[in-house]
Enzyme design. Sequence first.
Site: not given
Ligand SMILES: NC(=O)C1=CN([C@@H]2O[C@H](COP(=O)(O)OP(=O)(O)OC[C@H]3O[C@@H](n4cnc5c(N)ncnc54)[C@H](OP(=O)(O)O)[C@@H]3O)[C@@H](O)[C@H]2O)C=CC1
Ligand SMILES: O=C(CO)[C@H](O)[C@H](O)COP(=O)(O)O
Length: 476
Positions: A15, A76, A103, A129, A184, A187-188, A191, A446
């Site tokens: 984000g 999440q 995701n 991604s 997506k 895609h994963n 991956e 079968r």
């Molecule tokens: N990391 C990666 O490489 C990739 C991630 N994604 C997807 O993107 C999304 C974000 O991933 P990522 O940036 O890694 O962060 P995380 O999946 O670790 O999520 C953390 C964020 O979620 C917030 N959060 C968790 N629970 C709640 C809740 N109940 N209410 C409000 N906010 C909440 C946290 O807030 P707080 O700070 O207050 O705890 C924080 O901002 C996920 O769905 C992930 O699967 C997609 C592509 C790649």
């Molecule tokens: O979406 C993604 C990349 O495209 C994330 O990195 C994802 O969390 C990877 O999957 P895992 O943690 O199960 O290896």
Amino acid sequence: MSSADIGVTGLAVMGRNLARNFARNGYTVAIHNRSYARTQELVDQFGNEGSFVATETVAEFVKSLRRPRKAMIMVQAGTATDTVIEALAEHMEPGDMIIDGGNAHFADTRRREAALRKRDLLFVGTGVSGGEEGALLGPAIMPGGATEAYASLGPMLESIAARAADGTPCCSHVGPDGAGHFVKMVHNGIEYSDMQLIGEAYDLLRRGIGLEPRRISEIFAEWNKGELDSYLIEITAEVLAHTDAETGSSFVDVIVDQAAQKGTGRWTVQNALNLGVPVTGIAEATFARALSSGNVQREAARQLAGPNPAEHEVSEDMIDDVRQALFASKIVAYAQGFDQIAAASAEYDWNIDLGACASLWREGCIIRARFLDRITEAWGANPALGSLLAAEEFSSAIAQTQDSWRRVVATAARVGVPTPGFSSALSYYDGLRSERLPAALIQGQRDFFGAHTYRRIDKDGTFHTDWSGDRSELSL
Ligand SMILES: NC(=O)C1=CN([C@@H]2O[C@H](COP(=O)(O)OP(=O)(O)OC[C@H]3O[C@@H](n4cnc5c(N)ncnc54)[C@H](OP(=O)(O)O)[C@@H]3O)[C@@H](O)[C@H]2O)C=CC1
Ligand SMILES: O=C(CO)[C@H](O)[C@H](O)COP(=O)(O)O
């Protein structure tokens, strides 16, 4: 004041960087996070990169958006996403839009889209991604949702997305409701498969031939100059070249060999089972992660007999065989993923364009690879291919590599290095090209034990043999 063009809530890795990407591209971005510290941190560190509106509450966040509002969620998947959607929806007005870039499971996206539509809110579930770097510099974006939503949101997403070498943005409307999150998810899955195949190639060079990580890194770097050119091969070379500062050992040797997973690979396999699509590479990759993490079984089996290494030396001649086996298996992994997307598209009436889908993955995303240009062309030239493996350029590529592929799988079995990805890909290839399969025998079995019936090759109809009686055949 309602001044922001778009809002991003959930300012962890993805984000935060997407918000910066929007701001760097000239948009005014409202930012929000459950705990305000992340919002403050973004403003403190990167506030000078563009126009941000920092907000503390959901009400304030929604109010800061220009109407019709666009709020993107990057939290999440699962209940956290539902919680955030509900909080946003409470403050939104008809015509406003919520975009979920996490995701999410595509079934959740379908449910959410339908529920919000009833409240006159637009909901777009989109795959994103590219990890941290992609989110900031240009990810691949796979939006689903209504065409009407894409009309206003699409140009914004396309402006922050990665661009392919021909200048096309790696973002286009994939299809309605959950189509974006489905693509997506697959895609994963690919991956997972790709990473497993690379892992097996490494293992064969390491345990099979006995090369050191630094040398293997050089081999991967060399491979990355040819048809295997891809982000995952590139970072593999980097990881293998890295030395652990604390011990002076190869970094890969100090990591616990248990691969984690957050769920998207498992979802892909579960869905493939429901659709009846054999994504054997993704399934083997997902199970290989589970096997690596199965402490009890690994501990119990550690002393089991394997081949005597002294009797099974593997020469460096195998290096190029491994490269070719990797390429052939990788083609199979992508072919299976596209089969699954095609099946889901038919099942859910999504009308997904497979060529456009391949085009989205050419840059920005984790599975970006040079050969995606060729996959895009193959589906573009003939959307009714049946299987990517049937495209002339891939069938001829495999024809050239198959001897190496077979040698690698045979050698791996001989020396006791597990290659579930290479082996299952080859079995899949041989299964598809077989004129006759032992499925005929299975049908006979079968029918024998359960009167499940069978069809014949020489006449229409359904038949059963009276196995417990005179073995005459009944036409049903
Ligand atoms: N990391 C990666 O490489 C990739 C991630 N994604 C997807 O993107 C999304 C974000 O991933 P990522 O940036 O890694 O962060 P995380 O999946 O670790 O999520 C953390 C964020 O979620 C917030 N959060 C968790 N629970 C709640 C809740 N109940 N209410 C409000 N906010 C909440 C946290 O807030 P707080 O700070 O207050 O705890 C924080 O901002 C996920 O769905 C992930 O699967 C997609 C592509 C790649
Ligand atoms: O979406 C993604 C990349 O495209 C994330 O990195 C994802 O969390 C990877 O999957 P895992 O943690 O199960 O290896």
